[in-house]
Scaffold this motif. Structure first.
Motif, PDB file in Angstrom:
ATOM      1  N   CYS A  30     -11.728  45.362 -16.337  1.00 47.79           N
ATOM      2  CA  CYS A  30     -11.244  44.807 -17.609  1.00 47.79           C
ATOM      3  C   CYS A  30     -12.364  44.313 -18.535  1.00 47.79           C
ATOM      4  N   GLY A  31     -13.501  43.944 -18.000  1.00 48.02           N
ATOM      5  CA  GLY A  31     -14.533  43.343 -18.843  1.00 48.02           C
ATOM      6  C   GLY A  31     -14.056  42.006 -19.389  1.00 48.02           C
ATOM      7  N   MET A  32     -14.597  41.597 -20.539  1.00 52.69           N
ATOM      8  CA  MET A  32     -14.263  40.271 -21.082  1.00 52.69           C
ATOM      9  C   MET A  32     -12.786  40.151 -21.452  1.00 52.69           C
ATOM     10  N   GLY A  33     -12.157  41.266 -21.761  1.00 48.32           N
ATOM     11  CA  GLY A  33     -10.726  41.230 -22.080  1.00 48.32           C
ATOM     12  C   GLY A  33      -9.918  40.621 -20.943  1.00 48.32           C
ATOM     13  N   GLY A  34     -10.394  40.836 -19.721  1.00 45.30           N
ATOM     14  CA  GLY A  34      -9.699  40.282 -18.573  1.00 45.30           C
ATOM     15  C   GLY A  34     -10.015  38.819 -18.333  1.00 45.30           C
ATOM     16  N   ALA A  35     -11.193  38.390 -18.771  1.00 53.39           N
ATOM     17  CA  ALA A  35     -11.623  37.010 -18.495  1.00 53.39           C
ATOM     18  C   ALA A  35     -11.047  35.997 -19.486  1.00 53.39           C
ATOM     19  N   ILE A  36     -10.925  36.398 -20.749  1.00 55.20           N
ATOM     20  CA  ILE A  36     -10.485  35.473 -21.808  1.00 55.20           C
ATOM     21  C   ILE A  36      -9.151  34.772 -21.488  1.00 55.20           C
ATOM     22  N   PRO A  37      -8.162  35.488 -20.891  1.00 54.30           N
ATOM     23  CA  PRO A  37      -6.902  34.794 -20.600  1.00 54.30           C
ATOM     24  C   PRO A  37      -7.079  33.534 -19.756  1.00 54.30           C
ATOM     25  N   PHE A  38      -8.125  33.504 -18.939  1.00 52.87           N
ATOM     26  CA  PHE A  38      -8.308  32.327 -18.085  1.00 52.87           C
ATOM     27  C   PHE A  38      -8.743  31.094 -18.894  1.00 52.87           C
ATOM     28  N   ILE A  39      -9.049  31.303 -20.175  1.00 53.54           N
ATOM     29  CA  ILE A  39      -9.380  30.162 -21.058  1.00 53.54           C
ATOM     30  C   ILE A  39      -8.123  29.703 -21.800  1.00 53.54           C
ATOM     31  N   VAL A  40      -7.453  30.645 -22.467  1.00 55.15           N
ATOM     32  CA  VAL A  40      -6.366  30.268 -23.377  1.00 55.15           C
ATOM     33  C   VAL A  40      -5.052  30.069 -22.617  1.00 55.15           C
ATOM     34  N   GLY A  41      -4.980  29.024 -21.909  1.00 58.92           N
ATOM     35  CA  GLY A  41      -3.825  28.721 -21.046  1.00 58.92           C
ATOM     36  C   GLY A  41      -4.324  27.801 -19.951  1.00 58.92           C
ATOM     37  N   PRO A  42      -4.987  28.360 -18.938  1.00 58.53           N
ATOM     38  CA  PRO A  42      -5.448  27.531 -17.830  1.00 58.53           C
ATOM     39  C   PRO A  42      -6.409  26.412 -18.248  1.00 58.53           C
ATOM     40  N   VAL A  43      -7.276  26.642 -19.237  1.00 57.01           N
ATOM     41  CA  VAL A  43      -8.247  25.613 -19.613  1.00 57.01           C
ATOM     42  C   VAL A  43      -7.781  24.821 -20.836  1.00 57.01           C
ATOM     43  N   PHE A  44      -7.547  25.504 -21.958  1.00 59.15           N
ATOM     44  CA  PHE A  44      -7.135  24.782 -23.177  1.00 59.15           C
ATOM     45  C   PHE A  44      -5.837  24.002 -22.943  1.00 59.15           C
ATOM     46  N   GLY A  45      -4.988  24.521 -22.035  1.00 59.79           N
ATOM     47  CA  GLY A  45      -3.733  23.834 -21.743  1.00 59.79           C
ATOM     48  C   GLY A  45      -3.754  23.143 -20.393  1.00 59.79           C
ATOM     49  N   GLY A  46      -3.782  23.957 -19.317  1.00 56.59           N
ATOM     50  CA  GLY A  46      -3.618  23.447 -17.953  1.00 56.59           C
ATOM     51  C   GLY A  46      -4.609  22.363 -17.575  1.00 56.59           C
ATOM     52  N   LEU A  47      -5.872  22.654 -17.794  1.00 54.53           N
ATOM     53  CA  LEU A  47      -6.910  21.712 -17.347  1.00 54.53           C
ATOM     54  C   LEU A  47      -6.846  20.394 -18.116  1.00 54.53           C
ATOM     55  N   ILE A  48      -6.698  20.486 -19.428  1.00 55.64           N
ATOM     56  CA  ILE A  48      -6.728  19.261 -20.237  1.00 55.64           C
ATOM     57  C   ILE A  48      -5.506  18.390 -19.933  1.00 55.64           C
ATOM     58  N   VAL A  49      -4.339  19.005 -19.778  1.00 52.93           N
ATOM     59  CA  VAL A  49      -3.126  18.218 -19.502  1.00 52.93           C
ATOM     60  C   VAL A  49      -3.165  17.688 -18.064  1.00 52.93           C
ATOM     61  N   GLU A  50      -3.587  18.543 -17.138  1.00 55.24           N
ATOM     62  CA  GLU A  50      -3.647  18.134 -15.733  1.00 55.24           C
ATOM     63  C   GLU A  50      -4.603  16.949 -15.551  1.00 55.24           C
TER      64      GLU A  50
END
Ligand SMILES: Cc1cc2nc3c(=O)[nH]c(=O)nc-3n(C[C@H](O)[C@H](O)[C@H](O)COP(=O)(O)OP(=O)(O)OC[C@H]3O[C@@H](n4cnc5c(N)ncnc54)[C@H](O)[C@@H]3O)c2cc1C
Length: 396
Positions: free
Chosen positions: A81-101
């Motif tokens: 996938c290259g970077m296209g596969g990696a970006i999803p792990f930011i916009v959800g798990p980090v911007f959302g999940g990590l900050i709220v958790e």
């Protein structure tokens, strides 16, 4: 020191790799061309619970850390996938999940985490035209209004606005007493779509399947539940987000570089153009740069894993380790992709071989989320102990 992955980490890597293997070059080529969000890929990650890795088990997540998230991002990038596969792990798990958790109240966890576990998307709106890399100089302001706030301002280069459920906005609280330049900054969650929020899509070189926008906030209402952390003290929370984001980008760069080398080696073992009939991979002129690329990636990979491990432990050394990892991974990843293109010859320049997409999608990470120069300035000041080379430091 134990460098061996745990059975759980091996499972995460295997799952992530298996999802990635279902989305080949044709898929990324098509959505890049028509500039459409990789919804099917996103849903496949969510179905395997890979977007809930840093969310606690009691909220439906995997209860793992940034290290596992980074391992997953590296695996999807490396498996095609290259970077296209990696970006999803930011916009959800980090911007959302990590900050709220890590920083959300019980009420915020109840409100936001279930959707994030299912695959909710969060946009992160930090950058502005006038302040650029000098993020603490942003002008977007939050005015207290009733039991909530009204946001006013403009943001630039903001990702996934068209598909996000929420936007995490960095704003300065109007009237907040300010002794340090970071005082008064707060993080606000805006539910999308929102009255008063408009977005205009921008054209760009790579990652074209993710929308990037100019955003206007004209009196956008945020309820009290949308304020993360203590009012006016959002900057410290940003570090969790920014460091994790940088590491996921770095992991994606390592995976992308490994993918490019794998493809280059396969090509070099097959392609024959001279009368002696040897494959071009037998020539040292091609071998040595690929060998150097592999060695650089191996070092960067260790940097990334160690920095993630430090971040999960809450070790202050994570900040510098993350910057080292970010610098080395982007350098190593881009070098590897460039050598991959060179190995394929002119075929490497064509979309059908996939390498030009890998290069375009990775190149942006010399600029975002942290430009090379700001990463090096961070190391110069905080690792080498050299004087701060820019800006006015009001004691922060
Ligand atoms: C495709 C893409 C997606 C993005 N996604 C998001 C997003 O989702 N959310 C978000 O908030 N932002 C996003 N960004 C913005 C990105 O993080 C910023 O562009 C970046 O932080 C730098 O800001 P700038 O481009 O305005 O650079 P500027 O501040 O204008 O700097 C220009 C150049 O000068 C250099 N420079 C500046 N100051 C110094 C100094 N003191 N010493 C040495 N060199 C210096 C910089 O490193 C850079 O090379 C995205 C950007 C792109 C291109």
């Amino acid at each position: 020191m134990d460098f061996s992955p745990t059975p759980l980490q091996q499972e995460v890597v295997a799952k992530a790799g298996a999802v990635a293997a279902r989305f080949g070059d044709d898929y990324w080529y098509e959505i890049d061309k028509i500039e459409r969000f990789p919804r099917e890929f996103w849903d496949a990650l969510a179905a395997e619970s890979l977007l809930a890795l840093p969310i606690a088990g009691e909220h439906g997540g995997a209860g793992l850390g940034i290290l596992e998230t980074v391992l997953a991002a590296e695996a999807v990038a490396a498996r095609g996938c290259g970077m296209g596969g990696a970006i999803p792990f930011i916009v959800g798990p980090v911007f959302g999940g990590l900050i709220v958790e890590r920083h959300g109240s019980a009420e915020q966890k109840q409100r936001f985490l279930p959707r994030l576990v299912e695959g909710g998307i969060w946009s992160g709106a930090f950058t502005e035209e006038s302040s650029g890399a000098n993020v603490t100089a942003i002008r977007t302001r939050a005015e207290p209004a009733g039991d909530g706030f009204l946001l006013h301002g403009e943001k630039k280069y903001i990702g996934v606005v068209e598909v996000a459920d929420q936007m995490l906005v960095l704003a300065r609280v109007a009237g907040f007493p300010r002794q340090r330049r970071t005082d008064g900054l707060s993080l606000f969650v805006v539910d999308l779509p929102a009255a008063g929020l408009t977005a205009e899509r921008m054209e760009k070189m790579g990652t074209r399947y993710v929308d990037t926008n100019r955003v206007r906030l004209d009196g956008v209402r945020v309820e009290a539940i949308g304020l993360i952390g203590a009012l006016g003290h959002g900057w410290d929370l940003m570090f969790d987000v920014l460091n994790a984001e940088r590491l996921i980008v770095a992991a994606g760069a390592v995976g992308t570089g490994l993918l490019a080398i794998e493809r280059a080696v396969a090509f070099a073992n097959e392609r024959r153009v001279w009368s002696e009939g040897e494959p071009i991979g037998s020539y040292q002129g091609l071998q040595f740069p690929l060998a150097k690329a592999k060695a650089r990636l191996a070092a960067a990979r260790l940097n990334v894993h160690q920095a993630a491990w430090l971040l999960d432990r809450g070790d202050p050394a994570a900040a510098i380790a993350t910057t080292h990892a970010r610098v080395n991974a982007i350098d190593a990843g881009l070098y590897a992709v460039d050598r991959g293109i060179q190995t394929l010859g002119s075929a490497g320049y064509l979309p059908e071989t996939g390498l030009e997409r890998l290069w375009r999608d990775l190149r942006v990470h010399r600029l975002a989320p942290l430009p090379d120069e700001m990463a090096l300035a961070h190391i110069a000041q905080h690792d080498l102990g050299l004087p701060r080379s820019y800006g006015v430091d009001h004691g922060s």
